[in-house]
Design a protein around this motif. Sequence first.
Motif, PDB file in Angstrom:
ATOM      1  N   ILE A  83       0.838  -1.204   0.000  1.00 15.53           N
ATOM      2  CA  ILE A  83       0.000   0.000   0.000  1.00 15.53           C
ATOM      3  C   ILE A  83       0.873   1.253   0.000  1.00 15.53           C
ATOM      4  CG2 ILE A  83      -1.649   1.330   1.366  1.00 15.53           C
ATOM      5  CD1 ILE A  83      -2.863  -1.403   2.215  1.00 15.53           C
ATOM      6  N   ALA A  84       1.943   1.253   0.786  1.00 15.68           N
ATOM      7  CA  ALA A  84       2.868   2.394   0.798  1.00 15.68           C
ATOM      8  C   ALA A  84       3.547   2.556  -0.556  1.00 15.68           C
ATOM      9  CB  ALA A  84       3.916   2.202   1.896  1.00 15.68           C
ATOM     10  N   ALA A  85       3.941   1.446  -1.176  1.00 13.25           N
ATOM     11  CA  ALA A  85       4.597   1.512  -2.484  1.00 13.25           C
ATOM     12  C   ALA A  85       3.640   2.037  -3.544  1.00 13.25           C
ATOM     13  CB  ALA A  85       5.122   0.134  -2.870  1.00 13.25           C
ATOM     14  N   ALA A  86       2.379   1.603  -3.495  1.00 10.02           N
ATOM     15  CA  ALA A  86       1.389   2.077  -4.464  1.00 10.02           C
ATOM     16  C   ALA A  86       1.175   3.581  -4.333  1.00 10.02           C
ATOM     17  CB  ALA A  86       0.073   1.335  -4.270  1.00 10.02           C
ATOM     18  N   LYS A  87       1.080   4.058  -3.095  1.00 10.53           N
ATOM     19  CA  LYS A  87       0.896   5.497  -2.870  1.00 10.53           C
ATOM     20  C   LYS A  87       2.100   6.298  -3.347  1.00 10.53           C
ATOM     21  CE  LYS A  87      -2.332   5.050   1.009  1.00 10.53           C
ATOM     22  NZ  LYS A  87      -2.556   5.270   2.471  1.00 10.53           N
ATOM     23  N   ALA A  88       3.271   5.658  -3.362  1.00 11.33           N
ATOM     24  CA  ALA A  88       4.487   6.325  -3.854  1.00 11.33           C
ATOM     25  C   ALA A  88       4.632   6.199  -5.367  1.00 11.33           C
ATOM     26  CB  ALA A  88       5.711   5.732  -3.168  1.00 11.33           C
ATOM     27  N   GLY A  89       3.662   5.561  -6.011  1.00  9.49           N
ATOM     28  CA  GLY A  89       3.681   5.461  -7.469  1.00  9.49           C
ATOM     29  C   GLY A  89       4.578   4.369  -8.011  1.00  9.49           C
ATOM     30  N   MET A 108      -5.171  -3.915  -0.563  1.00 11.66           N
ATOM     31  CA  MET A 108      -4.020  -3.842  -1.466  1.00 11.66           C
ATOM     32  C   MET A 108      -4.462  -3.637  -2.905  1.00 11.66           C
ATOM     33  SD  MET A 108      -1.837  -6.945   0.277  1.00 11.66           S
ATOM     34  CE  MET A 108      -0.458  -6.937  -0.861  1.00 11.66           C
ATOM     35  N   LEU A 109      -5.496  -4.366  -3.305  1.00  9.76           N
ATOM     36  CA  LEU A 109      -6.010  -4.212  -4.665  1.00  9.76           C
ATOM     37  C   LEU A 109      -6.552  -2.809  -4.881  1.00  9.76           C
ATOM     38  CD1 LEU A 109      -6.818  -5.345  -7.421  1.00  9.76           C
ATOM     39  CD2 LEU A 109      -8.909  -6.245  -6.372  1.00  9.76           C
ATOM     40  N   GLN A 110      -7.270  -2.293  -3.926  1.00 11.83           N
ATOM     41  CA  GLN A 110      -7.800  -0.934  -4.036  1.00 11.83           C
ATOM     42  C   GLN A 110      -6.672   0.083  -4.174  1.00 11.83           C
ATOM     43  OE1 GLN A 110     -10.361   0.206  -0.795  1.00 11.83           O
ATOM     44  NE2 GLN A 110     -10.616   2.300  -1.520  1.00 11.83           N
ATOM     45  N   ASN A 115      -3.944   4.154  -7.482  1.00 10.40           N
ATOM     46  CA  ASN A 115      -2.695   4.832  -7.836  1.00 10.40           C
ATOM     47  C   ASN A 115      -2.165   4.439  -9.208  1.00 10.40           C
ATOM     48  OD1 ASN A 115      -1.769   6.398  -5.239  1.00 10.40           O
ATOM     49  ND2 ASN A 115      -2.592   4.430  -4.522  1.00 10.40           N
ATOM     50  N   ASN A 116      -2.961   3.629  -9.931  1.00  9.37           N
ATOM     51  CA  ASN A 116      -2.672   3.312 -11.328  1.00  9.37           C
ATOM     52  C   ASN A 116      -1.259   2.761 -11.525  1.00  9.37           C
ATOM     53  OD1 ASN A 116      -3.402   3.108 -14.046  1.00  9.37           O
ATOM     54  ND2 ASN A 116      -2.504   5.100 -14.531  1.00  9.37           N
TER      55      ASN A 116
END
Length: 377
Positions: A83-89, A108-110, A115-116
Amino acid sequence: MIGYQFMGKAHSHAYRDLPFFFGTEIKPVLRAVSGRKEEAVKDAAEQMGWESYETDWRKLIEREDIDVVDIVTPNHTHAEIAIAAAKAGKHIITEKPLALTLEEAREMLQAVKENNVKHMICHNYRFAPAVQFAKKLIEDGKLGHIYHFRANYLQDFIMDPEFPLVWRLKKEVSGSGALGDIGAHSIDLARFLVGEITEVVGTMETFIKERPAGEMAGGLKGQADNSEYGEVTVDDAVAFIAKFESGTLGTFEATRFAGGNRNKNKFEINGEKGSLRWDMENMNTLDVYFAEDEAGLQGFRTISCTEEEHPYAGAYWPPGHIIGYEHTFIHLIHEFLHGITGNVQPAPNFEDGVKNQAILEAVERSSNSRKWETVRN
């Protein structure tokens, strides 16, 4: 990469060898690996070819020179890191199972959708050429309607009662035992080859209730500290029956108490026109039976899936020159990087991770309720 032990080595090798065998638009650069123990992660970085290391995974995610985060840590950390990695792009690949719980998996999927970013879950057995060829035969209708899918994943590495109480044997860290550790692979293969599962009924058993304290010591080995013992809180073995949307009947067994079986990951599929069977310990071959063969010649034939006609095999050696376990990771990483460069979502991904997690939880509910349970995606 966050984590660096057994799976860390497999993933690192894949990144390094991928450009050697496959023409890729981008070449993976191993910028940094993260681990809690500085000396150990420093040694791992040097051995596996990483340019630098971090002792705090959060610092790794913050780095602007990193585009992909690869998670090979124990299961209870997957959600927070992803989740942190997704928010960091960052694009994300993670080991299986996706999370500790279905709720975490959905979160996690959300996160990756919001964050595409591209995402994959490391069900590497899909990428054995023989398994990919089995998929093609099924899609081409060679088996017709599928009646049965049966899978066994058999290991024996924790049969010694003095094998230590490592993280894989603690529910708060792993989520489940044989069910999530190896049964998850069989579930993913079933969904990949045959389709979605709707109902399950099963049972789980823990044979050794207490073990000495200890930790993993590389690969599937453990290092025990016999000064104290603790409770095993996951299953040692699981068996369940499944119903598929298509009407196929599935039977599954996963155990780490099958003496003499080091990594016996196998399946058999029976259809109206023929059958297929595969065994990871002979991963380059696929056994095939077709009912249309003439009388007197019917029976299983063994195909060596090393020809150019077999998926991925043409990138390697002449026919009959086999590849190994490590190459399944190369193929998975190849699909991951292709997804990034081509802006397409590769599979298996977090969608698959959620669906697999839903089946894991349904099996566990069934073991507790002692009745059929519906899979709730």
